[in-house]
Scaffold this motif. Structure first.
Motif, short mmCIF file in Angstrom:
data_model
loop_
_atom_site.label_atom_id
_atom_site.label_comp_id
_atom_site.label_asym_id
_atom_site.label_seq_id
_atom_site.Cartn_x
_atom_site.Cartn_y
_atom_site.Cartn_z
N ARG A 232 6.20 4.88 -1.61
CA ARG A 232 5.45 5.08 -2.86
C ARG A 232 5.01 7.05 -2.66
O ARG A 232 3.96 6.92 -2.64
N ARG A 233 5.96 7.38 -2.44
CA ARG A 233 5.75 9.18 -2.32
C ARG A 233 5.82 9.87 -3.64
O ARG A 233 4.85 10.69 -3.80
N ILE A 234 6.60 9.54 -4.56
CA ILE A 234 6.99 10.34 -5.63
C ILE A 234 6.98 9.49 -6.94
O ILE A 234 7.77 9.72 -7.95
N GLU A 235 6.05 8.63 -7.16
CA GLU A 235 6.16 7.53 -8.19
C GLU A 235 6.06 8.15 -9.59
O GLU A 235 6.55 7.60 -10.40
N GLU B 146 0.79 -1.25 0.05
CA GLU B 146 -0.08 -0.01 -0.03
C GLU B 146 0.73 1.14 0.04
O GLU B 146 0.57 2.19 -0.70
N ASP B 147 1.83 1.20 0.86
CA ASP B 147 2.62 2.47 0.85
C ASP B 147 4.09 2.51 0.49
O ASP B 147 4.80 3.40 0.70
N HIS B 148 4.53 1.19 0.12
CA HIS B 148 5.89 0.94 -0.29
C HIS B 148 5.94 -0.11 -1.38
O HIS B 148 5.27 -0.92 -1.50
N VAL B 149 7.05 0.27 -1.94
CA VAL B 149 7.52 -1.02 -3.15
C VAL B 149 8.55 -1.98 -2.30
O VAL B 149 9.42 -1.30 -1.72
N ARG B 150 8.32 -3.12 -2.29
CA ARG B 150 9.27 -4.02 -1.54
C ARG B 150 10.12 -4.96 -2.65
O ARG B 150 9.43 -5.68 -3.27
#
Ligand SMILES: Cc1cc2nc3c(=O)[nH]c(=O)nc-3n(C[C@H](O)[C@H](O)[C@H](O)COP(=O)(O)OP(=O)(O)OC[C@H]3O[C@@H](n4cnc5c(N)ncnc54)[C@H](O)[C@@H]3O)c2cc1C
Length: 278
Positions: A164-167, A58-62
């Motif tokens: 996932r802030r500046i995709e 949801e909030d990051h790429v792993r």
């Protein structure tokens, strides 16, 4: 002794009980041995499927630690990952990219590791797991120096986590070597530029590798760029003063002076390329 666990639990308990060294793709591990045979226990983690591959949370790429550079290249990823993909294509050759892993590149901690600058500009964290638990550290902190990390010997780097802030930001990676292919860099630069609806820079991140013990972010430059119009010519805002966090050395590949000069050109070019991609 050679051990090949198939689960992470098994791997960390073997590391704790044997004090063994980790083997992943082996593309740094074996060259570092030269003619010698490995000493002590080798724990080959290459069968740990659970720490391989890329997933969108949801909030990051792993990015699993065992993910190879080829997998990074082939995965559909947001635009801000373009720099990481470009770097992946520059890691050695296709054969090396097929074997070499993201975690191996970070844990080897070479000042010239191609994976580091693009992950620094993505504000990546690393996740480390041992038999006694899990911890998370910013990559910039994890990389403690030339070939030095904060990894404890019993820890496996299981994943790299990217917020996932500046995709939608534009990003690029430039590597300068003495030849085009299969080369250790003299300098390399990763940059990310994000703009608002008026075309002004809202966020800029720039990192330079091979010019200090570990790749460095240029925070003063990043501050300078924010608020400026993201137009051709933005690269001319970069001055020599912005490179002051770097401490290049003279070595077989280049002099410190050449590295500094080349880095200035690369950083300016990287900013221009990002502007062109917005
Ligand atoms: C011919 C050649 C060309 C190369 N060119 C480049 C290049 O252009 N750019 C570049 O950056 N690199 C290059 N490399 C270096 C190497 O390919 C990369 O750094 C690669 O990503 C290393 O990954 P690996 O899985 O092979 O690591 P390994 O060799 O298996 O391990 C490297 C180190 O990391 C540790 N380690 C590995 N995985 C983990 C983990 N999950 N958790 C904790 N510790 C771990 C190991 O114990 C070891 O100390 C090159 C290597 C060769 C042989």
């Amino acid at each position: 002794m050679y051990l090949k666990p198939t689960t992470l639990n098994e791997a960390v308990s073997l590391l704790a009980s044997t004090g063994g060294q980790i083997l992943a793709g082996g593309t740094d591990f074996y060259p570092a041995l030269g003619e010698r045979l490995p000493q002590g226990t080798v724990v080959d983690i290459s069968a740990l499927k659970e720490i391989r591959g890329i997933s969108m949370q949801e909030d990051h790429v792993r990015i699993g630690g065992l993910t190879t550079w080829t997998e990074v290249i082939r995965s559909p990823l947001p635009r801000c990952f373009d720099a990481l993909k470009q770097a992946a294509r520059e890691v050695g050759s296709v054969q090396i990219q097929n074997r070499g892993t993201v975690a191996g590149n970070l844990c080897n901690a070479s000042p010239a590791a191609d994976g580091v600058p693009p992950l620094l500009v993505l504000d990546a964290d690393v996740e480390l797991v041992s038999a006694s638990g899990k911890r998370r550290l910013p990559l910039a902190q994890f990389l403690a120096g030339n070939r030095k990390t904060l990894r404890r010997p019993d820890e496996v780097l299981v994943a790299v986590l990217i917020p996932r802030r500046i995709e939608s930001a534009a990003s690029t990676f430039l590597k300068l070597g003495a030849r085009k292919y299969l080369v250790i860099s003299i300098s390399m630069v990763a940059a990310v530029v994000q703009t608002d609806a008026d075309g002004l820079v809202t966020e800029a991140r720039v990192a330079v590798g091979s010019c200090s013990a570990t790749a460095r972010r240029l925070f003063e430059l990043e501050k300078t760029l924010v608020g400026l119009p993201a137009k051709p010519g933005l690269g001319s805002s970069v001055s020599e003063m912005h490179l002051s966090p770097l401490s290049p050395i003279d070595d077989v590949r280049a002099t410190a002076e050449y590295r500094r000069d080349a880095s200035l050109t690369l950083v300016r070019r990287a900013i221009e390329l990002c502007v062109g991609r917005l």
